[in-house]
Design a protein around this motif. Structure first.
Motif, PDB file in Angstrom:
ATOM      1  N   ARG A   1       0.851  -1.188   0.000  1.00  0.00           N
ATOM      2  CA  ARG A   1       0.000   0.000   0.000  1.00  0.00           C
ATOM      3  C   ARG A   1       0.888   1.240   0.000  1.00  0.00           C
ATOM      4  O   ARG A   1       1.650   1.463   0.939  1.00  0.00           O
ATOM      5  N   PHE A   2       0.772   2.038  -1.045  1.00  0.00           N
ATOM      6  CA  PHE A   2       1.652   3.189  -1.220  1.00  0.00           C
ATOM      7  C   PHE A   2       0.922   4.492  -0.924  1.00  0.00           C
ATOM      8  O   PHE A   2      -0.295   4.600  -1.075  1.00  0.00           O
ATOM      9  N   ARG A   3       1.716   5.501  -0.549  1.00  0.00           N
ATOM     10  CA  ARG A   3       1.220   6.874  -0.421  1.00  0.00           C
ATOM     11  C   ARG A   3       1.635   7.624  -1.687  1.00  0.00           C
ATOM     12  O   ARG A   3       2.829   7.806  -1.937  1.00  0.00           O
ATOM     13  N   ILE A   4       0.653   8.041  -2.461  1.00  0.00           N
ATOM     14  CA  ILE A   4       0.887   8.608  -3.786  1.00  0.00           C
ATOM     15  C   ILE A   4       0.651  10.113  -3.768  1.00  0.00           C
ATOM     16  O   ILE A   4      -0.335  10.584  -3.190  1.00  0.00           O
ATOM     17  N   LEU A   5       1.524  10.859  -4.426  1.00  0.00           N
ATOM     18  CA  LEU A   5       1.343  12.291  -4.638  1.00  0.00           C
ATOM     19  C   LEU A   5       1.094  12.507  -6.123  1.00  0.00           C
ATOM     20  O   LEU A   5       1.924  12.146  -6.956  1.00  0.00           O
ATOM     21  N   ASP A   6      -0.048  13.084  -6.454  1.00  0.00           N
ATOM     22  CA  ASP A   6      -0.480  13.240  -7.845  1.00  0.00           C
ATOM     23  C   ASP A   6      -0.442  14.715  -8.230  1.00  0.00           C
ATOM     24  O   ASP A   6      -1.230  15.520  -7.725  1.00  0.00           O
TER      25      ASP A   6
ATOM     26  N   GLU B   1      -3.229   5.309  -0.892  1.00  0.00           N
ATOM     27  CA  GLU B   1      -3.631   6.624  -0.403  1.00  0.00           C
ATOM     28  C   GLU B   1      -3.081   7.679  -1.362  1.00  0.00           C
ATOM     29  O   GLU B   1      -1.905   7.636  -1.707  1.00  0.00           O
ATOM     30  N   VAL B   2      -3.922   8.615  -1.755  1.00  0.00           N
ATOM     31  CA  VAL B   2      -3.508   9.601  -2.762  1.00  0.00           C
ATOM     32  C   VAL B   2      -3.802  11.015  -2.274  1.00  0.00           C
ATOM     33  O   VAL B   2      -4.875  11.288  -1.739  1.00  0.00           O
ATOM     34  N   THR B   3      -2.852  11.899  -2.502  1.00  0.00           N
ATOM     35  CA  THR B   3      -3.050  13.337  -2.320  1.00  0.00           C
ATOM     36  C   THR B   3      -2.768  14.002  -3.662  1.00  0.00           C
ATOM     37  O   THR B   3      -1.739  13.726  -4.296  1.00  0.00           O
ATOM     38  N   GLY B   4      -3.663  14.858  -4.107  1.00  0.00           N
ATOM     39  CA  GLY B   4      -3.491  15.527  -5.384  1.00  0.00           C
ATOM     40  C   GLY B   4      -3.254  17.016  -5.227  1.00  0.00           C
ATOM     41  O   GLY B   4      -3.723  17.632  -4.261  1.00  0.00           O
ATOM     42  N   ILE B   5      -2.522  17.588  -6.160  1.00  0.00           N
ATOM     43  CA  ILE B   5      -2.355  19.042  -6.252  1.00  0.00           C
ATOM     44  C   ILE B   5      -2.998  19.476  -7.562  1.00  0.00           C
ATOM     45  O   ILE B   5      -2.656  18.962  -8.632  1.00  0.00           O
TER      46      ILE B   5
ATOM     47  N   ARG C   1       6.838  12.143   2.985  1.00  0.00           N
ATOM     48  CA  ARG C   1       6.323  10.788   3.192  1.00  0.00           C
ATOM     49  C   ARG C   1       5.658  10.215   1.936  1.00  0.00           C
ATOM     50  O   ARG C   1       5.221   9.071   1.945  1.00  0.00           O
ATOM     51  N   ALA C   2       5.582  10.987   0.875  1.00  0.00           N
ATOM     52  CA  ALA C   2       5.045  10.456  -0.379  1.00  0.00           C
ATOM     53  C   ALA C   2       6.019   9.426  -0.940  1.00  0.00           C
ATOM     54  O   ALA C   2       7.222   9.659  -1.011  1.00  0.00           O
ATOM     55  N   GLN C   3       5.493   8.283  -1.364  1.00  0.00           N
ATOM     56  CA  GLN C   3       6.340   7.203  -1.865  1.00  0.00           C
ATOM     57  C   GLN C   3       6.306   7.062  -3.390  1.00  0.00           C
ATOM     58  O   GLN C   3       7.207   6.477  -3.982  1.00  0.00           O
ATOM     59  N   VAL C   4       5.262   7.560  -4.006  1.00  0.00           N
ATOM     60  CA  VAL C   4       5.085   7.442  -5.450  1.00  0.00           C
ATOM     61  C   VAL C   4       4.677   8.805  -5.996  1.00  0.00           C
ATOM     62  O   VAL C   4       3.846   9.498  -5.393  1.00  0.00           O
ATOM     63  N   LEU C   5       5.248   9.186  -7.126  1.00  0.00           N
ATOM     64  CA  LEU C   5       4.894  10.443  -7.780  1.00  0.00           C
ATOM     65  C   LEU C   5       4.188  10.131  -9.092  1.00  0.00           C
ATOM     66  O   LEU C   5       4.672   9.336  -9.902  1.00  0.00           O
ATOM     67  N   THR C   6       3.032  10.739  -9.291  1.00  0.00           N
ATOM     68  CA  THR C   6       2.290  10.581 -10.540  1.00  0.00           C
ATOM     69  C   THR C   6       1.893  11.956 -11.056  1.00  0.00           C
ATOM     70  O   THR C   6       1.977  12.951 -10.339  1.00  0.00           O
ATOM     71  N   GLY C   7       1.421  12.017 -12.298  1.00  0.00           N
ATOM     72  CA  GLY C   7       0.940  13.297 -12.801  1.00  0.00           C
ATOM     73  C   GLY C   7       0.850  13.340 -14.316  1.00  0.00           C
ATOM     74  O   GLY C   7       1.389  12.486 -15.019  1.00  0.00           O
ATOM     75  N   GLY C   8       0.138  14.345 -14.775  1.00  0.00           N
ATOM     76  CA  GLY C   8      -0.016  14.596 -16.208  1.00  0.00           C
ATOM     77  C   GLY C   8       0.168  16.070 -16.489  1.00  0.00           C
ATOM     78  O   GLY C   8      -0.810  16.804 -16.635  1.00  0.00           O
ATOM     79  N   PRO C   9       1.419  16.560 -16.536  1.00  0.00           N
ATOM     80  CA  PRO C   9       1.645  17.994 -16.752  1.00  0.00           C
ATOM     81  C   PRO C   9       1.058  18.449 -18.079  1.00  0.00           C
ATOM     82  O   PRO C   9       1.109  17.725 -19.069  1.00  0.00           O
TER      83      PRO C   9
END
Length: 521
Positions: free
Chosen positions: A13-18, A36-40, A72-80
């Motif tokens: 289970r990862f903590r994702i920053l989107d 778990e995901v947090t988005g900007i 503490r974010a473990q994974v970085l995702t995004g669509g610039p």
């Protein structure tokens, strides 16, 4: 946050920053998989949708945040946003692409082990790039203001020319004919000195406007800098003292961005990641529309030497469905017949049609409209002809869902006759064709644009599972995906919305730790 209540969470289970999170296409997929995901996200409408959907969200410009704020974010995702790379005319897209590649090369040189640069030197390289982009943005703002003035003067001049033609007794048809020729004013000759004076003024303003447009293309726009943000966040987490690298990175955008992802991959390989790039046809992953997305995937390889350059690649995400064939039923039937000759484990499902997707959705939400057999007539032309509107029958996947989806017409199948009612897709239906849950709570203005810009959640399911759960066997992955797709379709909105956070809410957030984030390099 809202997710399916279940005990079988993902193996890890990862903590994702989107980054550039939009209305939550990747986020709802990640929740279904147990992450778990947090988005900007900066857009107020998309943030309103995220709030109603229970998605943890910081509203604001990604450039006002930093990787160090979320240790503490473990994974970085995004669509610039990268639309500048697809701009037609005058080579604007090519120039924007080349400019970004040059900036990436500078960042790559800064992190190469043989160059021996410490964190402060690497950070100075980024600050220089950021300042260059800022100055270009300031200059572009001034040039755009000049452009608006020239356009205003040109409009006034055009109206004066029209009024003069009318005053001279020309018919409405004659006036229209002359004004149509203004695209090439050099060919116009008219026996009136006042009109010809206005024409010369109009021509000079047109020349001035073209020069301004060329200048704007050279300067680029703010999206040129935004596309660099995810790379810098990865570099910061890898090179800043006291930081831990992200376990994985997943980025997606339009196909024109593939050259950017190639440059990204080279930098990520230098930083110790195994990478993969894939041009994905969404219908091959169960999405009921034809759409292509360029995806960059990276997974940290802790077995590699700290300064080693990874040359091995991540395997591509395996397709589960057939690619859509536009040749009609005979072509699809032929392909289906061929599929029957393959070993059972290698066979793919037929691509999902609009009809099937909407039928499934109606089983969950009976309020969705029922229609007779229909054809969708696109708002866009095909084959370079704006008048030749694309057509898709209901038993085929939708054409690409864009921000103009609300303008697509639904007609009786095989005709141009509009349906008596429900001659447009509802927002819920457009979301379903993008594989959002039927009950996804769309909010804010321009919902169609939110839907069109979003990552299809079902595509995100495949990519997230593939990158974050590589230990699963083929059979286990198949079972996992079947469960995840069912959970995605059955997803329910939370009873209450969540509060959208701001920059001042960083302290105490689960991804920031107990203390306020650092404000220095």
């Amino acid at each position: 946050m809202s997710h399916i209540d279940k005990d079988d969470f993902s193996p890890a289970r990862f903590r994702i920053l989107d980054l550039f999170a939009g209305p939550g296409g990747l986020d709802v997929a990640a929740h279904v998989l147990g992450h778990e995901v947090t988005g900007i996200e900066w857009d107020a409408g998309a943030c309103a949708t995220r709030s109603a959907a229970g998605m943890d969200t910081f509203q604001g410009d990604v450039r006002h945040y930093r990787a160090a704020f979320f240790p503490r974010a473990q994974v970085l995702t995004g669509g610039p946003p990268c639309q500048t790379f697809t701009v037609a005319g005058h080579g604007a897209g090519r120039r924007a692409l080349d400019q970004v590649v040059r900036y990436i090369s500078r960042l790559h040189a800064a992190v190469l082990p043989e160059n021996g640069q410490d964190w402060q030197q690497i950070f100075r390289t980024w600050r220089k790039i950021s300042e260059e982009l800022r100055l270009k943005e300031v200059e572009a703002k001034e040039v755009r203001a000049e452009k608006r003035k020239v356009e205003e003067f040109r409009t006034i001049t055009r109206k004066a020319m029209k009024d003069r033609l009318v005053h001279l007794g020309n018919s409405a048809d004659a006036v229209r004919k002359v004004l149509k020729q203004l695209r090439d004013p050099q060919i116009i000759e008219f026996p009136d000195d006042e009109f010809m004076g206005l024409l010369r003024e109009f021509s000079e303003l047109s020349d001035q406007l073209n020069k301004i447009k060329d200048k704007l293309e050279e300067l680029g726009d703010e999206r040129t800098g935004l596309v660099l943000q995810p790379l810098w966040w990865v570099i910061e987490r890898c090179k800043r003292p006291g930081s831990e690298p992200y376990e994985a990175v997943i980025l997606e955008q339009v196909p024109a961005v593939m050259p950017v992802w190639k440059e990204y991959a080279e930098v990520l390989a230098t930083l110790g990641y195994r990478t993969g790039r894939q041009l994905m046809h969404t219908e091959e992953f169960g999405v009921p529309q034809t759409r292509r997305r360029a995806v960059l995937m990276a997974r940290l390889d802790r077995t590699a030497p700290p300064t080693g350059l990874r040359t091995d690649l991540l395997a591509p995400v395996p397709e589960t469905h057939e690619r859509y064939q536009s040749g009609g039923m005979s072509a699809r039937t032929s392909k289906a017949s061929h599929a029957q000759t393959l070993p059972l484990g290698d066979r793919k499902d037929a691509c999902v049609s609009m009809e099937k997707a909407l039928q499934w959705a109606r089983k969950i939400n009976e309020d969705l409209p029922e229609r007779p057999a229909f054809t969708v007539i696109s708002n866009y032309g095909t084959g370079g002809d704006p008048e030749a509107r694309g057509r898709r029958d209901q038993d085929a996947p939708s054409a690409t869902i864009t921000g103009k989806v609300s303008r697509n017409r639904l007609v009786h199948r095989g005709t141009d006759k509009d349906l008596d009612e429900f001659d447009r897709f509802t927002p819920a239906e457009a979301g379903v064709l993008q594989t959002f849950p039927v009950d996804y709570p769309w909010r804010g203005n321009d919902v169609s644009q939110q839907i069109g810009n979003a990552v299809p959640p079902r595509l995100a399911l495949h990519v997230l599972r593939h990158v974050l759960e590589p230990e699963l066997s083929r059979a286990e992955a198949k079972v996992r995906m079947k469960q995840a797709v069912g959970d995605l379709m059955a997803w329910k909105r939370p009873a209450e919305p969540v509060t959208v956070l701001r920059h001042g809410d960083l302290k105490g957030h689960p991804l920031t730790g107990k203390c306020a984030p650092p404000t220095h390099p």
